[in-house]
Design an enzyme around this catalytic site. Structure first.
Site, PDB file in Angstrom:
ATOM      1  N   HIS A  61      47.263  15.982  30.508  1.00 49.61           N
ATOM      2  CA  HIS A  61      46.832  16.973  29.531  1.00 49.61           C
ATOM      3  C   HIS A  61      46.652  18.346  30.178  1.00 49.61           C
ATOM      4  O   HIS A  61      46.233  18.462  31.335  1.00 49.61           O
ATOM      5  CB  HIS A  61      45.499  16.559  28.899  1.00 49.61           C
ATOM      6  N   CYS A 111      50.659  20.329  28.229  1.00 55.69           N
ATOM      7  CA  CYS A 111      50.530  21.378  27.216  1.00 55.69           C
ATOM      8  C   CYS A 111      50.011  22.671  27.862  1.00 55.69           C
ATOM      9  O   CYS A 111      49.287  22.627  28.862  1.00 55.69           O
ATOM     10  CB  CYS A 111      49.562  20.939  26.121  1.00 55.69           C
TER      11      CYS A 111
END
Length: 338
Positions: free
Chosen positions: A147, A203
């Site tokens: 992430h 991301c």
């Protein structure tokens, strides 16, 4: 007078000696330490690179070194493709790029050794390991699959007012690792003649290394990403850092089965490895163009296969891989060599 050893004890000791001898013979034949690893599924050769060089003051020979990190997380934050990504990248570096197993350090949630779990502390220490003692001729790789999050910039050194971060497995309690910290850990120490490639499949990863130059693919030019205040250091010590990111700072990256229909992978990781295997001697610009083309093809095929707009948008891979660097270069002349 000593008591004689019972016959059954003599036999037991003899059996143990025979078993030890068999193990040693197997080790010599295979060349592997069959007793050193507590985790047969570990992606680290034993002893791990961290154990070998972590406390050593010796100068390491120039060569190839890699740090690969894949984080699964738990519950609602869980990712399914990160371990596949790390395995694929490790295999690619060994079989296609000449990296040795003993020079590749892997952190994942599935490792048993505490120092090999991708906690914030371990990641920061491993980043230090990657660049420690680097010298001219070194080719270093930092790979992260997990992430990534954006947060407000509190230091005034981001042009868009936003800092990019990567999330360790314990980010809920220990916090994220901010781009400033990644930059100071693995960009600052790079000496002249050292090349670092950072491949970040997360991301909001466009400028996660905080490098001073970002390549604009639409306009085919490098854009200035240096700190607006001029007070923060973002440059290396003469070496070259190049970051290949899964998406722009304001985009999300996909964990998907779109390319295999079976195995879950990070879209950028899958495409990067596939294209570098397929086309020998790709330039950075060619690689970037081909990744964009493949992502567009997947999106087009999914659009034609779905009639309901919401389902289309949910399945779209709306990410644009990006390149940034510590020094600008001609992306269509320089070949990507890890």
């Amino acid at each position: 007078m000593m008591n004689p050893v019972p016959i059954y004890e003599q036999r037991r000791n003899s059996d143990r000696s025979i078993k030890k001898l068999i193990v040693k013979v197997k080790e010599k034949i295979s060349g592997n330490d069959l007793t050193s690893s507590k985790n047969p599924d570990s992606l680290n050769k034993k002893p791990s690179p961290l154990e070998i060089w972590g406390s050593s003051s010796e100068t390491r020979p120039a060569g190839k070194r890699a740090l690969l990190i894949g984080v699964i997380y738990k519950s609602e934050h869980k990712l399914k493709g990160t371990i596949n990504d790390v395995k694929s990248m490790r295999e690619f570096l060994i079989l296609n790029c000449g990296f040795k197993e003993e020079n590749i350090l892997v952190l994942t949630d599935q490792e048993i050794e505490p120092e090999l779990i991708p906690t914030k502390k371990n990641i920061l220490e491993s980043l230090e390991w990657l660049v420690k003692g680097c010298q001219a001729g070194d080719s270093l790789v930092f790979y992260f699959s997990g992430h990534g999050v954006s947060q407000p910039d509190f230091d005034g050194d981001e042009r868009d007012g936003i800092s990019e971060t990567i999330c360790p497995v314990d980010f809920m309690t220990e916090g994220m690792i901010v781009d400033n910290d990644i930059n100071s850990a693995i960009v600052w120490p790079l000496k002249n003649g050292v090349t670092l490639h950072a491949i970040v499949d997360a991301c909001h990863s466009g400028t996660v290394l905080d490098l001073e130059h970002v390549y604009n693919r639409q306009e085919n030019k490098w854009e200035d990403n240096s700190p607006p205040s001029g007070n923060a250091r973002k440059h290396s010590d003469g070496g070259l850092a190049i970051s290949l990111s899964a998406c722009l700072d304001n985009q999300v990256a996909a964990d998907t089965t779109a390319f295999t229909e079976k195995t879950m992978n990070g879209a950028m990781t899958y495409l990067l490895i596939k294209l570098l295997k397929k086309y020998q001697g790709l330039t950075y610009g060619d690689l970037l163009d081909l990744m964009h083309e493949d992502l567009e093809k997947v999106n087009e095929s999914r659009c034609f296969s779905r009639k309901i707009f919401k389902k289309i948008m949910k399945r779209m891979l709306l990410q644009k891989p990006q390149i940034s660097a510590s020094k600008p270069f001609d992306v269509y002349k320089e070949h990507l060599i890890l």
